[in-house]
Design an enzyme around this catalytic site. Structure first.
Site, PDB file in Angstrom:
ATOM      1  N   VAL A  37     -21.613  -2.888  12.609  1.00 30.23           N
ATOM      2  CA  VAL A  37     -22.060  -1.776  13.499  1.00 30.23           C
ATOM      3  C   VAL A  37     -22.789  -0.714  12.921  1.00 30.23           C
ATOM      4  O   VAL A  37     -22.990   0.198  13.176  1.00 30.23           O
ATOM      5  CB  VAL A  37     -21.246  -1.286  14.363  1.00 30.23           C
ATOM      6  N   LYS A  68     -12.848  10.234  15.157  1.00 33.83           N
ATOM      7  CA  LYS A  68     -12.591   9.967  16.156  1.00 33.83           C
ATOM      8  C   LYS A  68     -12.871  10.425  16.967  1.00 33.83           C
ATOM      9  O   LYS A  68     -12.932  11.063  18.806  1.00 33.83           O
ATOM     10  CB  LYS A  68     -11.371   9.787  17.076  1.00 33.83           C
ATOM     11  N   SER A 109     -13.933  -9.457  18.193  1.00 33.34           N
ATOM     12  CA  SER A 109     -12.909 -11.195  18.231  1.00 33.34           C
ATOM     13  C   SER A 109     -11.616 -10.738  17.848  1.00 33.34           C
ATOM     14  O   SER A 109     -10.468 -12.190  18.240  1.00 33.34           O
ATOM     15  CB  SER A 109     -13.022 -11.293  16.198  1.00 33.34           C
ATOM     16  N   ARG A 110     -10.714  -9.632  18.065  1.00 31.82           N
ATOM     17  CA  ARG A 110      -8.887  -9.118  18.121  1.00 31.82           C
ATOM     18  C   ARG A 110      -8.957  -8.216  18.354  1.00 31.82           C
ATOM     19  O   ARG A 110     -10.080  -6.776  19.055  1.00 31.82           O
ATOM     20  CB  ARG A 110      -8.255  -9.602  16.810  1.00 31.82           C
ATOM     21  N   SER A 159      -9.586   7.720  19.904  1.00 32.97           N
ATOM     22  CA  SER A 159      -7.403   7.645  19.916  1.00 32.97           C
ATOM     23  C   SER A 159      -6.989   9.033  20.268  1.00 32.97           C
ATOM     24  O   SER A 159      -7.784  10.098  20.296  1.00 32.97           O
ATOM     25  CB  SER A 159      -7.816   7.531  17.814  1.00 32.97           C
ATOM     26  N   ILE A 165      -1.120   1.720  19.712  1.00 33.86           N
ATOM     27  CA  ILE A 165      -1.347  -0.147  20.239  1.00 33.86           C
ATOM     28  C   ILE A 165      -0.517  -1.534  19.778  1.00 33.86           C
ATOM     29  O   ILE A 165      -1.184  -0.768  17.848  1.00 33.86           O
ATOM     30  CB  ILE A 165      -2.468  -0.198  20.579  1.00 33.86           C
ATOM     31  N   TYR A 204      -9.832   9.894   9.533  1.00 35.68           N
ATOM     32  CA  TYR A 204     -10.326   8.441  11.382  1.00 35.68           C
ATOM     33  C   TYR A 204     -10.302   9.229  12.152  1.00 35.68           C
ATOM     34  O   TYR A 204     -10.769   9.271  12.520  1.00 35.68           O
ATOM     35  CB  TYR A 204      -8.742   7.869  10.902  1.00 35.68           C
ATOM     36  N   GLY A 238     -16.606  -5.022  18.084  1.00 40.04           N
ATOM     37  CA  GLY A 238     -15.057  -5.654  17.201  1.00 40.04           C
ATOM     38  C   GLY A 238     -14.594  -5.932  18.486  1.00 40.04           C
ATOM     39  O   GLY A 238     -13.721  -6.343  18.370  1.00 40.04           O
ATOM     40  N   ASN A 278     -15.996   0.020  20.428  1.00 35.49           N
ATOM     41  CA  ASN A 278     -14.932  -0.539  20.501  1.00 35.49           C
ATOM     42  C   ASN A 278     -14.309  -0.438  18.466  1.00 35.49           C
ATOM     43  O   ASN A 278     -12.831  -0.461  18.128  1.00 35.49           O
ATOM     44  CB  ASN A 278     -14.077  -1.497  20.861  1.00 35.49           C
TER      45      ASN A 278
END
Ligand code: NAD
Length: 245
Positions: A62, A157, A12-13, A140, A186, A153, A10, A88
């Protein structure tokens, strides 16, 4: 000296892209995984290549065992070995627990937990053979303390924290460090849908009074992949501005 290679999922950003820039600064070759943002990934790869970093951009979901295996094999062919793995890639979703569909539940588990299993398993034979390696899983704060309306989520995590601790015990004798970074809130696309009121509340609830930056997470990830943390394994490092203490 032979250069080290890192595989970042992950990348690219957001946090993944900041990690790529930090590892490039430190002289690593980079296997830059992306899923859908090909143009962003290629642009980042171009930017890093211009500064002398060797980058292999690689599209792979992934959560797909075969695609992960192909990515790791391609990375090993290109660079000879993989020294560090940064898991990530992730997705988020805000929903009442009672409204989560089985498909949404399974997608969250597969992109988070299955993916970490596939990526770790794929890179490990080489690391075990060399008796050296670094794995960092990105969890997280919600995996530590739980979040309302993000139960899938938070569950996924939290599983990464369990994976970190148990894999660290299993791989310690092979001199492989497994650690976890559990960021607070973040400033990335993942939070771009938050309304201004929610943003304000979250910033106020953070003792340091602001969201973190992707750079601040990337530096923590890099620390855990570097030789400065050679005696640290099975730990959760949570850069969160004091949100969870
Ligand atoms: P982001 O949405 O900007 O980046 C996530 C990246 O993962 C994207 O590039 C996306 O394409 C990629 N991805 C998603 N599913 C994938 C798949 N199946 N295969 C390959 N790539 C896939 O968000 P971010 O904030 O940079 O998140 C990075 C990590 O940090 C995630 O694991 C996230 O859960 C975690 N995190 C973020 C925050 C935050 O506040 N932003 C807080 C704690 C943890």
């Amino acid at each position: 000296m032979v250069k080290k290679t890192v595989l970042i999922t992950g990348a690219s950003r957001g946090i993944g892209s900041a990690c790529a820039k930090v590892f490039a600064r430190e002289g690593y070759n980079i296997i830059l995984n992306f899923l859908s943002s090909e143009s962003e990934a290629l642009e980042l790869a171009g930017e890093l290549s211009k500064k002398g970093t060797e980058v292999l951009p690689f599209r792979a979901d992934v959560s797909d065992f075969k695609q992960v295996k192909e990515m790791v094999e391609a990375g090993q062919r290109r660079f000879g070995k993989i020294d560090a793995l940064i898991c990530n890639a992730g997705i988020s979703q805000q929903k009442l627990f009672t409204d989560i569909t089985p498909e949404e539940w399974h997608r969250m588990m597969s992109v988070t937990v299955d993916a970490a299993f596939y990526c770790c398993q794929a890179v490990l034979p080489g690391m075990i053979r060399r008796q050296k390696g670094k794995i960092v899983l990105v969890s997280s704060i919600w995996g530590m303390v739980g979040a309302s309306c993000e139960v899938h989520y938070s569950t996924a995590k939290a599983a990464l924290i369990g994976l970190t601790k148990s894999l660290a015990k299993e791989l310690g004798p092979s001199n492989i460090n497994v650690n976890c970074v559990a960021p607070g809130i973040i400033e990335t696309d993942m939070n771009s849908s938050l309304d201004s009121e929610t943003r304000e509340v979250l910033a106020q609830e953070t003792p340091l009074g602001r969201f973190g930056t992707p750079w601040e997470i990337a530096e923590a990830v890099y620390f855990l992949a570097s030789e400065k943390s050679d005696f640290i394994t099975g730990q959760i490092l949570s850069p969160n501005g004091g949100f969870v203490i």
